[in-house]
Design a protein around this motif. Structure first.
Motif, PDB file in Angstrom:
ATOM      1  N   CYS A 161     112.492  90.596 -34.963  1.00 15.65           N
ATOM      2  CA  CYS A 161     111.390  91.623 -35.056  1.00 15.65           C
ATOM      3  C   CYS A 161     111.759  92.923 -35.684  1.00 15.65           C
ATOM      4  O   CYS A 161     113.050  93.159 -35.341  1.00 15.65           O
ATOM      5  CB  CYS A 161     110.918  91.779 -33.561  1.00 15.65           C
ATOM      6  N   ASP A 162     110.900  93.632 -36.325  1.00  9.55           N
ATOM      7  CA  ASP A 162     111.168  94.800 -36.748  1.00  9.55           C
ATOM      8  C   ASP A 162     110.852  95.919 -35.672  1.00  9.55           C
ATOM      9  O   ASP A 162     110.346  95.593 -34.580  1.00  9.55           O
ATOM     10  CB  ASP A 162     110.757  95.145 -38.047  1.00  9.55           C
ATOM     11  N   ASP A 163     111.038  97.328 -35.967  1.00  8.85           N
ATOM     12  CA  ASP A 163     110.945  98.445 -35.242  1.00  8.85           C
ATOM     13  C   ASP A 163     109.402  98.389 -34.637  1.00  8.85           C
ATOM     14  O   ASP A 163     108.877  98.907 -33.772  1.00  8.85           O
ATOM     15  CB  ASP A 163     111.298  99.420 -35.749  1.00  8.85           C
ATOM     16  N   ALA A 164     108.550  98.032 -35.749  1.00  4.37           N
ATOM     17  CA  ALA A 164     107.076  97.898 -35.541  1.00  4.37           C
ATOM     18  C   ALA A 164     106.504  96.883 -34.534  1.00  4.37           C
ATOM     19  O   ALA A 164     105.404  96.633 -34.481  1.00  4.37           O
ATOM     20  CB  ALA A 164     106.051  97.912 -36.950  1.00  4.37           C
ATOM     21  N   GLY A 165     107.543  95.890 -34.390  1.00  6.40           N
ATOM     22  CA  GLY A 165     106.707  94.781 -33.380  1.00  6.40           C
ATOM     23  C   GLY A 165     106.617  93.748 -34.107  1.00  6.40           C
ATOM     24  O   GLY A 165     106.092  92.647 -33.480  1.00  6.40           O
ATOM     25  N   PHE A 166     106.755  93.502 -35.478  1.00  7.55           N
ATOM     26  CA  PHE A 166     106.121  92.426 -36.400  1.00  7.55           C
ATOM     27  C   PHE A 166     107.413  91.206 -36.333  1.00  7.55           C
ATOM     28  O   PHE A 166     108.675  91.504 -36.425  1.00  7.55           O
ATOM     29  CB  PHE A 166     106.057  92.886 -37.762  1.00  7.55           C
ATOM     30  N   CYS A 167     107.068  90.182 -35.698  1.00 10.72           N
ATOM     31  CA  CYS A 167     108.238  89.007 -35.691  1.00 10.72           C
ATOM     32  C   CYS A 167     107.821  87.891 -36.665  1.00 10.72           C
ATOM     33  O   CYS A 167     106.712  87.714 -37.016  1.00 10.72           O
ATOM     34  CB  CYS A 167     108.347  88.571 -34.213  1.00 10.72           C
ATOM     35  N   GLN A 168     109.046  87.622 -36.938  1.00  7.98           N
ATOM     36  CA  GLN A 168     108.942  86.151 -37.772  1.00  7.98           C
ATOM     37  C   GLN A 168     109.950  85.173 -37.592  1.00  7.98           C
ATOM     38  O   GLN A 168     111.211  85.635 -37.140  1.00  7.98           O
ATOM     39  CB  GLN A 168     108.790  86.468 -39.327  1.00  7.98           C
TER      40      GLN A 168
END
Length: 305
Positions: A161-168
């Motif tokens: 997950c990135d700092d914006a909360g987007f996960c993959q």
């Protein structure tokens, strides 16, 4: 032997027993034999471009420790506080890293050796290398190297997950073809191999092989990946046939040897188009990798996707 292989994306597992390659791994630093090498020399100010007549400006890149695009740390476990190895290791300490692991049960399954592309440039940034216990880099000809990453005791998380909360989902790769030295190393670790393909001369010498096909796209060879959870499943399955890994021989000591000398930078010129630099970063206590751009003009920071 019956082998079942599918051209669809995913893992194709084939097993072959009774064949052992006597090929020995040789670490060789090679220079170009047909062209005068272009040497990319590091300096105290920056890692600069070469040759001197190049109009490219010196590389001014931010030194970051991989993985750079996720909030997940490379290794959340605390390092061992005292010297460990080479004959025995405390419970929960990885004998390949000297570090305590977050899940000691992963030390009971087989190591996975994964063939990961480093050329062409479109294969970069690779995914998952920063979670490997060991990464072997081998010169494979035509100015290129390939990685064989050993995953043991730690696997990448199932998603990042990135700092914006987007996960993959996390993927390990891109996967490429196998080489003969892989079998010698696989037997050493008592592990299994994961790769994208192999020539007809190499394939018969490989055991515990797991073939992963990518998308059928002739213009994009970087489409074969394996998921961390698939790796763990294969690792648990392999140990039932090969037995528990018996890894020893390495010693880890937090104190440098009395006869040691500081090494701020390491330069490995595999080829004039494939020069590798390791630069020590005092902030992280790690060596950060930089690599040539396959044109012999500049080097760029190496990142984990």
């Amino acid at each position: 032997m019956n082998e079942k292989e599918s051209k669809s994306p995913g893992v194709c597992k084939t097993l072959k027993r009774g064949v052992f390659s006597s090929t020995l791994l040789a670490v060789v630093f090679l220079a170009a034999c047909q062209k005068a090498p272009v040497i990319v020399q590091p300096t105290a100010a920056a890692i600069r471009t070469a040759p001197a007549t190049s109009t490219t400006t010196p590389l001014q890149a931010t030194r970051t420790h991989f993985p750079t695009k996720t909030s997940q740390p490379t290794n959340t476990a605390a390092p061992a506080l005292k010297a460990v190895g080479p004959d025995s290791f405390p419970a929960g300490v990885n004998p390949l890293t000297g570090l305590a692991v977050t899940d000691p049960e992963l030390l009971e399954v087989s190591p996975g050796l994964v063939s990961i592309a480093n050329a062409p440039l479109s294969a970069r940034p690779q995914s998952g290398l920063s979670y490997a216990s060991f990464v072997y880099e081998m010169y494979i000809g035509e100015g290129a190297t390939r990685f064989l990453a050993v995953f043991y005791g730690e696997f990448p998380p199932e998603e990042v997950c990135d700092d914006a909360g987007f996960c993959q989902p996390t993927q390990i790769g891109p996967l490429r073809s196998a080489r003969l030295p892989y079998e010698t190393l696989r037997e050493l670790y008592r592990g299994f191999l994961v790769f994208g393909s192999a020539s007809t001369r190499v394939m018969p010498h490989l055991e515990e092989r797991n073939i992963v096909f990518g998308k059928e796209d002739a213009e994009d060879t970087n489409t074969a990946f394996i998921l961390p959870q698939e790796m763990q499943t294969i690792a648990a399955d392999t140990v039932t046939r090969r037995g528990s890994p018996a890894l020893s021989g390495l010693r880890f000591d937090p104190q440098p040897p009395e006869s040691g000398q500081p090494a701020q930078r390491i330069w490995v010129p595999y080829h004039y188009t494939d020069q590798v630099f390791w630069e020590y970063d005092t902030g992280t206590g790690s060596y950060l990798r930089l690599q040539g751009d396959q044109a012999g003009e500049q080097v760029i920071p190496f990142e984990d996707k």
